[in-house]
Scaffold this motif. Structure first.
Motif, PDB file in Angstrom:
ATOM      1  N   SER A 198       0.822  -1.212   0.000  1.00  0.00           N
ATOM      2  CA  SER A 198       0.000   0.000   0.000  1.00  0.00           C
ATOM      3  C   SER A 198       0.854   1.259   0.000  1.00  0.00           C
ATOM      4  O   SER A 198       0.561   2.236  -0.709  1.00  0.00           O
ATOM      5  CB  SER A 198      -0.925  -0.012   1.218  1.00  0.00           C
ATOM      6  OG  SER A 198      -1.698   1.155   1.290  1.00  0.00           O
ATOM      7  N   LEU A 199       1.928   1.249   0.786  1.00  0.00           N
ATOM      8  CA  LEU A 199       2.826   2.396   0.878  1.00  0.00           C
ATOM      9  C   LEU A 199       3.418   2.744  -0.484  1.00  0.00           C
ATOM     10  O   LEU A 199       3.391   3.900  -0.932  1.00  0.00           O
ATOM     11  CB  LEU A 199       3.936   2.097   1.895  1.00  0.00           C
ATOM     12  CG  LEU A 199       5.081   3.109   1.986  1.00  0.00           C
ATOM     13  CD1 LEU A 199       4.577   4.433   2.552  1.00  0.00           C
ATOM     14  CD2 LEU A 199       6.217   2.549   2.845  1.00  0.00           C
ATOM     15  N   LEU A 200       3.946   1.754  -1.167  1.00  0.00           N
ATOM     16  CA  LEU A 200       4.578   1.999  -2.463  1.00  0.00           C
ATOM     17  C   LEU A 200       3.564   2.457  -3.503  1.00  0.00           C
ATOM     18  O   LEU A 200       3.869   3.309  -4.358  1.00  0.00           O
ATOM     19  CB  LEU A 200       5.303   0.738  -2.941  1.00  0.00           C
ATOM     20  CG  LEU A 200       6.442   0.238  -2.026  1.00  0.00           C
ATOM     21  CD1 LEU A 200       7.038  -1.036  -2.587  1.00  0.00           C
ATOM     22  CD2 LEU A 200       7.508   1.308  -1.856  1.00  0.00           C
ATOM     23  N   ARG A 201       2.356   1.873  -3.468  1.00  0.00           N
ATOM     24  CA  ARG A 201       1.328   2.273  -4.426  1.00  0.00           C
ATOM     25  C   ARG A 201       0.952   3.747  -4.245  1.00  0.00           C
ATOM     26  O   ARG A 201       0.807   4.494  -5.208  1.00  0.00           O
ATOM     27  CB  ARG A 201       0.095   1.389  -4.259  1.00  0.00           C
ATOM     28  CG  ARG A 201      -1.013   1.689  -5.278  1.00  0.00           C
ATOM     29  CD  ARG A 201      -2.182   0.724  -5.161  1.00  0.00           C
ATOM     30  NE  ARG A 201      -2.803   0.795  -3.843  1.00  0.00           N
ATOM     31  CZ  ARG A 201      -2.711  -0.160  -2.926  1.00  0.00           C
ATOM     32  NH1 ARG A 201      -2.012  -1.269  -3.170  1.00  0.00           N
ATOM     33  NH2 ARG A 201      -3.313  -0.025  -1.758  1.00  0.00           N
ATOM     34  N   GLU A 202       0.790   4.178  -2.966  1.00  0.00           N
ATOM     35  CA  GLU A 202       0.402   5.557  -2.705  1.00  0.00           C
ATOM     36  C   GLU A 202       1.536   6.544  -3.026  1.00  0.00           C
ATOM     37  O   GLU A 202       1.289   7.667  -3.494  1.00  0.00           O
ATOM     38  CB  GLU A 202      -0.032   5.711  -1.242  1.00  0.00           C
ATOM     39  CG  GLU A 202      -1.267   4.905  -0.871  1.00  0.00           C
ATOM     40  CD  GLU A 202      -2.497   5.357  -1.632  1.00  0.00           C
ATOM     41  OE1 GLU A 202      -2.551   6.539  -2.020  1.00  0.00           O
ATOM     42  OE2 GLU A 202      -3.394   4.527  -1.862  1.00  0.00           O
ATOM     43  N   ILE A 203       2.775   6.159  -2.747  1.00  0.00           N
ATOM     44  CA  ILE A 203       3.918   7.021  -3.094  1.00  0.00           C
ATOM     45  C   ILE A 203       3.932   7.274  -4.592  1.00  0.00           C
ATOM     46  O   ILE A 203       4.118   8.416  -5.061  1.00  0.00           O
ATOM     47  CB  ILE A 203       5.250   6.385  -2.629  1.00  0.00           C
ATOM     48  CG1 ILE A 203       5.347   6.418  -1.092  1.00  0.00           C
ATOM     49  CG2 ILE A 203       6.445   7.108  -3.249  1.00  0.00           C
ATOM     50  CD1 ILE A 203       6.547   5.669  -0.557  1.00  0.00           C
ATOM     51  N   ASP A 204       3.721   6.213  -5.360  1.00  0.00           N
ATOM     52  CA  ASP A 204       3.744   6.359  -6.816  1.00  0.00           C
ATOM     53  C   ASP A 204       2.571   7.189  -7.306  1.00  0.00           C
ATOM     54  O   ASP A 204       2.719   8.040  -8.200  1.00  0.00           O
ATOM     55  CB  ASP A 204       3.714   4.966  -7.440  1.00  0.00           C
ATOM     56  CG  ASP A 204       3.789   5.024  -8.954  1.00  0.00           C
ATOM     57  OD1 ASP A 204       4.818   5.488  -9.480  1.00  0.00           O
ATOM     58  OD2 ASP A 204       2.799   4.609  -9.592  1.00  0.00           O
ATOM     59  N   GLU A 205       1.384   6.957  -6.722  1.00  0.00           N
ATOM     60  CA  GLU A 205       0.189   7.656  -7.182  1.00  0.00           C
ATOM     61  C   GLU A 205       0.247   9.150  -6.859  1.00  0.00           C
ATOM     62  O   GLU A 205      -0.188   9.989  -7.665  1.00  0.00           O
ATOM     63  CB  GLU A 205      -1.056   7.034  -6.541  1.00  0.00           C
ATOM     64  CG  GLU A 205      -2.363   7.653  -7.016  1.00  0.00           C
ATOM     65  CD  GLU A 205      -3.574   6.956  -6.417  1.00  0.00           C
ATOM     66  OE1 GLU A 205      -4.653   7.570  -6.401  1.00  0.00           O
ATOM     67  OE2 GLU A 205      -3.435   5.784  -5.984  1.00  0.00           O
ATOM     68  N   HIS A 206       0.778   9.506  -5.657  1.00  0.00           N
ATOM     69  CA  HIS A 206       0.779  10.910  -5.234  1.00  0.00           C
ATOM     70  C   HIS A 206       2.137  11.602  -5.447  1.00  0.00           C
ATOM     71  O   HIS A 206       2.305  12.766  -5.058  1.00  0.00           O
ATOM     72  CB  HIS A 206       0.387  11.011  -3.745  1.00  0.00           C
ATOM     73  CG  HIS A 206      -1.032  10.631  -3.468  1.00  0.00           C
ATOM     74  ND1 HIS A 206      -1.405   9.323  -3.219  1.00  0.00           N
ATOM     75  CD2 HIS A 206      -2.170  11.378  -3.444  1.00  0.00           C
ATOM     76  CE1 HIS A 206      -2.710   9.269  -2.999  1.00  0.00           C
ATOM     77  NE2 HIS A 206      -3.203  10.525  -3.131  1.00  0.00           N
ATOM     78  N   ASP A 207       3.086  10.896  -6.036  1.00  0.00           N
ATOM     79  CA  ASP A 207       4.418  11.473  -6.257  1.00  0.00           C
ATOM     80  C   ASP A 207       4.971  12.063  -4.951  1.00  0.00           C
ATOM     81  O   ASP A 207       5.438  13.200  -4.887  1.00  0.00           O
ATOM     82  CB  ASP A 207       4.349  12.544  -7.348  1.00  0.00           C
ATOM     83  CG  ASP A 207       5.761  12.928  -7.840  1.00  0.00           C
ATOM     84  OD1 ASP A 207       6.696  12.127  -7.633  1.00  0.00           O
ATOM     85  OD2 ASP A 207       5.900  14.018  -8.390  1.00  0.00           O
ATOM     86  N   ALA A 208       4.854  11.248  -3.909  1.00  0.00           N
ATOM     87  CA  ALA A 208       5.209  11.718  -2.563  1.00  0.00           C
ATOM     88  C   ALA A 208       6.722  11.757  -2.384  1.00  0.00           C
ATOM     89  O   ALA A 208       7.461  10.903  -2.901  1.00  0.00           O
ATOM     90  CB  ALA A 208       4.567  10.821  -1.521  1.00  0.00           C
ATOM     91  N   ARG A 209       7.161  12.748  -1.599  1.00  0.00           N
ATOM     92  CA  ARG A 209       8.592  12.860  -1.248  1.00  0.00           C
ATOM     93  C   ARG A 209       8.827  12.488   0.205  1.00  0.00           C
ATOM     94  O   ARG A 209       9.907  12.032   0.567  1.00  0.00           O
ATOM     95  CB  ARG A 209       9.067  14.300  -1.502  1.00  0.00           C
ATOM     96  CG  ARG A 209       9.054  14.680  -2.991  1.00  0.00           C
ATOM     97  CD  ARG A 209       9.392  16.148  -3.176  1.00  0.00           C
ATOM     98  NE  ARG A 209      10.653  16.479  -2.519  1.00  0.00           N
ATOM     99  CZ  ARG A 209      11.074  17.730  -2.255  1.00  0.00           C
ATOM    100  NH1 ARG A 209      10.301  18.747  -2.594  1.00  0.00           N
ATOM    101  NH2 ARG A 209      12.236  17.952  -1.668  1.00  0.00           N
ATOM    102  N   VAL A 210       7.806  12.692   1.058  1.00  0.00           N
ATOM    103  CA  VAL A 210       7.939  12.355   2.475  1.00  0.00           C
ATOM    104  C   VAL A 210       6.695  11.586   2.903  1.00  0.00           C
ATOM    105  O   VAL A 210       5.562  11.977   2.601  1.00  0.00           O
ATOM    106  CB  VAL A 210       8.095  13.621   3.355  1.00  0.00           C
ATOM    107  CG1 VAL A 210       8.221  13.221   4.822  1.00  0.00           C
ATOM    108  CG2 VAL A 210       9.297  14.440   2.919  1.00  0.00           C
TER     109      VAL A 210
END
Length: 825
Positions: A732-744
Motif C-alpha cells: 500500500s505504501l509503495l502504491r500511494e507514493i507512486d500515485e501521489h508522487d510523494a517525497r515524504v
C-alpha cells in the motif's frame, strides 16, 4: 437327480421313483414339517387334483409332538417319527389329505399307507407317504431301496437349508451395513425405518411382520443429552403428566421397491469424493408429478447435470433437448433412450441379453416344455420390451409356448398380483411365468402361493427386491435376473462429474463410440448351479463391493459445489407415517426403556399395550416385540414390530432383532453426533467468515493513507505489525507514493498496540522500500519505552528520521518540501 433351482421338482421326482419300487404304489406324497404343521410338497397319482381340491402346497394338518414319538410326528401315524410304519389308508387320508377320501377317490378297502421319516441332522423334518394294497410292512429289499430315496430327500432338504442359512446370514450382514451407511447419506429417520423394515422382513420370512416402527424419545424425556431429536411439536400438543414424549416413524405396510434406492446409493457413494450433491427424486413416466415436471424444474433452476431412468423415453426427449441447449449434460440409466436421443450416454443393462438369460433358465426349469406367460409393468419402457424379445428369442425351437405379455400393471404390486392371480385362474395349464421387472416376479410368486401352486409354477423373476428374496428362499421363485443398479448410479455420477468438469465431448471421446456402457447382470438362484450365482454369494459380493467403493475422502476445500438431479421411476408406494405421541408409563415402550431389554408380548393377553398409540398401529396383532435402542449410557428409543401370528418371535428371531437394534442405535447416535458436528462446523465457519471480514475491515482501516500536502503522506499504524500485515503495508505504501508522487511519508506508530523488535524491523523494511522510489519515510510517535526496547534489542533504524509526535513530523516534512504552516486569525 437334484436340480438345484427347483427343490420341489426334486422332491416330486423322489416320490415318483419311490412309487416305482416293487410292489408299485398307486399314489404317493411327501410332507414337510413347517413349524407345528405338516404341508404336502409333492403329490403323485391323484388324478385331476384341481377338481378334487388338492393343490400344492396343501396343509396336511397339525404335527404331534410328545416325548414318546418325538417332535413333528403325523397324528395318524405318530410312530413314523421313529421309523417306517404302515397305517390304514382311510385313517391317513382322513387326517392328512381329506380330498383323497371324497367319493370316487377313496382308497380301496384294506389299503394302507407306508409312512417313512425323512431325517435331517438327527430329527424328522418330513415324511414319505406311499399308498399300498395292504397293511403289510415292507420287506428288507424294498425297505433298503426306500432308504436310498429317503436319504436323497434328506440331502436335498439339507442342501437347501444350508444355502438358505447362508443367504440369511448374508442378508443380515447386508442389512447391518445398510443401517450404518444411512448416516453417510441422510440422517432422516424416514430413511432409517424404511431400511429396517425392508431388511427385517427379507431376513425373517416366517414371522410375517405386519408392521415395523421406529420410536425415538424426545430429548426432553432423556437425561444427559440436550440435542433435539426432531423438530419442535406444534404448540397445541401437550403430553400427559409423567408421560414419555416420543416420535414414531411407521414404515408402510407394502415394502417399497429398493431398486432406485440402490441406484441412488451408488450415485451418492461416488458423489462423496467429487463435491457433488445428489438431489434424488422419483416420478411416474406421465401424469401428475411426472418425470417431465421434475426435469423442467431442474432445467429452470440450472442444475449442473441430470441422471434419469426415464419411465417414458419418448416423452422425455423434448426435455433432453432443452437441457442440452442449456448446457446441462444428461445421462440415461436403466431404460435406454430412443434412437437418436439428445442424451449423450446410456449406462445400464443389455436388456435383450438379460431376457435371453431368463429364457435359458426357463428352458432348464421346463425341460419337457409347457406354456409360459410374461408379465411386465409397462409396454412403454424400451427395457421391458427388449427383455421380452430376448426371452422369446431364447425359447425359439423349444417345446415352450410363450403367451403375449400380460396387461401392463404399472409398478403397483397389488395390481400386478391381481393380474397374476387372474392369469393363473384363466390358464390352469400355465407351467411357467416370467416377471419382466422387479414388481412382476413377486406378483407371480404370491399368486401361485395363494392358489396352491407355490413351487409348481416355474418362475423366473427380474431384480432382487426384498419380496423376491423371500420368495426365492421359499422356492416360490426359482431364479431371478439381477441388474447392477448400484454400479449404474456409481458410474453415472463419476462420468457426469467429468462432463461438468472437462466438457461433454472430451468426456465422450474417452468412452466407447456406441455411447453405451453395459453394467451386466447376474442370474441368481438360492442354490449353486453351473449357470447361476447363489443368493448368499451375490449378496456377500454386492455388500463387499459397496463397502470398498464407499470412500472416505472428500472434495478439495473451496471446490465449487455441484448439484446433480437424479430421477427414478416411482411405484405406488405409501409414505412413512410420522406421529408425535405421549406414552403412559405402563406402555410397552416405557416398559422396554425401564427394563432396558427386549419384551415380547401377546397384545390380546393381559399384558397387551395400554397406550392408544401402540393399539392404533397394531390392530389384530398376536405378537408384539419391543427392542430398546441403547446409545452410550441411555436408551434413545425402541424398534417395535408386530405380527398377526401367535408366538411369531422365536429365540433365534429375537437374537437377530437385538443385533439389528444395536446397530440401529449406533446409527442413530452417530447421526445425532453428525448433526451436532455439522451444526458446530457451520457455526465455526460462520464465525470464521465473520472474523475474516472484520480483519479485512481492520486492515483497511488500520493503515489508511492520508495526503496532507503536496508530496506529503501520513500512514497511521493501528494494532499490531506482523509479517503478513507488513507485506500489505509495504504494498500500500509503495502504491500511494507512486500515485501521489510523494517525497515524504510520515509513518505514525502512536496507535500501535505493541512495538517490539519484529515490528520495528518491519517498519525499517518499509522505509527502505520507500527510499527506492525516492521518498523519505519518517517514523513519528515513538514512545520512550519503544525507544528503549529498540536500543536494547539492537534494532538499527539506520538513517531513518524519527520524531516524538505527528506535529513535529509534519513541520519536518513541510521543511523538506518547501511548504509552510499558515495560521489565520
Amino acid at each position: 437327480m437334484h436340480h438345484a433351482p427347483d427343490l420341489f421338482a426334486t422332491l416330486q421326482q423322489i416320490v415318483r421313483r419311490a412309487m416305482a419300487v416293487a410292489p408299485r404304489s398307486p399314489r404317493g406324497g411327501l410332507l414337510l414339517c413347517e413349524g407345528p404343521r405338516l404341508v404336502y410338497r409333492a403329490l403323485e397319482g391323484f388324478d385331476s387334483p384341481s377338481r378334487q381340491g388338492v393343490s400344492l402346497p396343501v396343509d396336511a394338518g397339525p404335527a404331534v409332538a410328545d416325548r414318546e414319538h418325538g417332535p413333528f410326528a403325523p397324528s395318524a401315524a405318530p410312530e413314523a417319527a421313529r421309523g417306517m410304519c404302515v397305517v390304514g389308508a382311510h385313517a391317513w387320508y382322513g387326517a392328512h389329505l381329506p380330498p383323497a377320501v371324497a367319493p370316487g377317490s377313496a382308497a380301496p378297502a384294506g389299503a394302507g399307507v407306508l409312512v417313512a421319516p425323512i431325517h435331517l441332522r438327527g430329527a424328522p423334518v418330513g415324511y414319505l407317504a406311499l399308498e399300498q394294497a395292504d397293511l403289510e410292512p415292507p420287506g428288507d429289499e424294498r425297505r433298503a431301496m426306500l432308504e436310498v430315496f429317503l436319504e436323497a430327500a434328506g440331502a436335498a432338504l439339507d442342501r437347501n437349508r444350508l444355502y438358505d442359512e447362508k443367504a440369511r446370514s448374508a442378508q443380515e450382514i447386508r442389512l447391518l451395513e445398510q443401517v450404518l451407511s444411512v448416516v453417510g447419506t441422510t440422517i432422516r429417520p424416514h430413511n432409517l425405518i424404511e431400511t429396517l423394515a425392508q431388511g427385517i422382513k427379507s431376513v425373517q420370512i416366517d414371522p410375517q411382520w405386519s408392521s415395523v416402527e421406529l420410536w425415538l424419545l424426545e430429548e426432553a424425556s432423556r437425561e444427559g443429552d440436550a440435542a433435539p431429536a426432531a423438530p419442535a411439536a406444534p404448540a397445541a400438543w401437550a403430553p400427559a403428566r409423567d408421560a414419555l414424549e416420543a416420535r414414531v416413524y411407521r414404515a408402510p405396510l407394502a415394502t417399497p421397491t429398493t431398486y432406485f434406492h440402490s441406484l441412488r446409493d451408488g450415485a451418492v457413494d461416488a458423489a462423496r469424493s467429487l463435491g457433488i450433491t445428489v438431489d434424488f427424486r422419483v416420478g411416474p413416466g406421465d401424469g401428475e408429478g411426472c418425470q417431465r415436471e421434475i426435469l423442467d424444474e431442474g432445467i429452470r433452476r440450472g442444475v449442473d447435470g441430470i441422471i434419469i431412468a426415464p419411465g417414458a423415453p419418448e416423452a422425455a426427449e423434448e426435455a433432453f433437448r432443452r437441457a442440452a441447449d442449456a448446457g446441462i449434460p444428461v445421462i440415461v440409466v436403466d431404460t435406454p433412450p430412443v434412437p437418436g436421443s439428445r442424451a449423450p450416454l446410456y449406462i445400464g443393462t443389455d436388456n435383450v441379453a438379460a431376457g435371453r438369460l431368463a429364457g435359458e433358465m426357463m428352458r432348464r426349469l421346463l425341460p419337457d416344455g409347457g406354456v409360459v406367460a410374461p408379465q411386465r409393468p409397462t409396454s412403454h419402457a424400451i427395457n421391458t420390451r427388449e427383455r421380452v424379445d430376448g426371452f422369446c428369442a431364447a425359447l425359439q425351437g423349444s417345446s415352450i409356448t410363450v403367451l403375449p405379455p400380460d396387461e401392463d400393471c404399472g409398478y403397483d404390486q397389488v395390481r400386478a398380483t391381481e393380474y397374476a392371480r387372474r392369469a393363473l385362474g384363466e390358464r390352469p395349464d400355465l407351467a411357467g411365468a416370467f416377471g419382466v421387472a422387479g414388481v412382476n416376479g413377486p406378483a407371480w410368486g404370491l399368486a401361485a402361493r395363494e392358489l396352491g401352486r407355490g413351487g409348481d409354477l416355474k418362475i423366473v423373476g427380474f431384480d432382487l427386491a426384498d419380496a423376491t428374496v423371500a420368495l426365492l428362499r421359499r422356492g416360490m421363485i426359482h431364479a431371478t435376473i439381477v441388474q447392477r443398479e448400484y454400479d449404474m448410479g456409481f458410474r453415472a455420477a463419476e462420468i457426469i462429474h467429468r462432463m461438468i468438469d472437462q466438457g461433454v465431448e472430451p468426456t465422450l471421446a474417452e468412452l466407447p463410440a456406441s455411447r453405451i456402457l453395459h453394467t451386466g447382470v447376474d442370474c441368481v438362484t438360492l442354490e449353486h448351479t453351473p449357470w447361476s450365482t447363489t443368493l448368499s454369494d451375490h449378496l456377500a459380493r454386492d455388500t463387499a463391493r459397496r463397502v470398498a467403493r464407499r470412500r472416505v475422502d472428500r472434495a478439495p476445500a473451496g471446490a465449487r459445489p455441484v448439484e446433480v438431479l437424479l430421477i427414478g421411476v416411482s411405484a405406488r408406494e405409501e409414505a412413512v407415517v410420522e406421529e408425535r405421541v405421549s406414552l403412559s408409563p405402563r406402555s410397552l415402550l416405557a416398559r422396554v426403556i425401564d427394563a432396558d431389554r427386549p419384551l415380547v408380548v401377546d397384545p390380546a393377553g393381559h399384558d397387551g399395550p395400554e397406550d392408544a398409540a401402540l393399539s392404533r398401529g397394531h390392530a389384530g396383532a398376536r405378537t408384539l416385540v419391543g427392542l430398546p435402542l441403547r446409545a452410550r449410557s441411555s436408551v434413545v428409543g425402541a424398534i417395535v414390530l408386530s405380527s398377526q401370528r401367535s408366538g411369531a418371535c422365536a429365540g433365534e428371531d429375537l437374537c437377530f432383532l437385538e443385533r439389528v437394534a444395536g446397530t440401529a442405535a449406533v446409527a442413530i447416535e452417530n447421526a445425532r453426533l453428525f448433526g451436532r458436528i455439522s451444526e458446530r462446523t457451520d457455526a465455526l465457519e460462520r464465525a470464521n467468515r465473520q472474523q475474516e471480514s472484520m480483519l479485512r475491515t481492520i486492515n483497511e482501516l488500520s493503515s489508511p493513507v492520508v495526503p496532507i500536502a503536496d508530496g506529503i503522506l501520513v500512514m497511521p499504524v493501528v494494532g499490531t505489525m506482523d509479517a503478513q500485515r507488513s507485506g500489505r503495508f509495504i504494498e500500500s505504501l509503495l502504491r500511494e507514493i507512486d500515485e501521489h508522487d510523494a517525497r515524504v511519508v510520515l509513518i505514525d506508530v502512536t496507535g500501535m498496540a505493541v512495538m517490539d523488535a519484529s515490528a520495528a524491523s518491519q517498519l525499517v523494511r518499509a522505509a527502505q522500500a520507500a527510499a527506492l522510489l525516492g521518498a523519505e519515510a519518517v517514523l513519528v510517535g515513538v514512545t520512550g519505552s519503544a525507544a528503549r526496547m529498540m536500543v536494547a534489542e539492537g534494532v538499527d533504524v539506520g538513517a531513518m528520521t524519527t520524531h516524538v509526535d505527528l506535529a513535529r513530523g509534519v513541520r519536518y516534512a513541510l521543511a523538506k518540501t518547501g511548504g509552510r504552516i499558515v495560521y489565520r486569525g
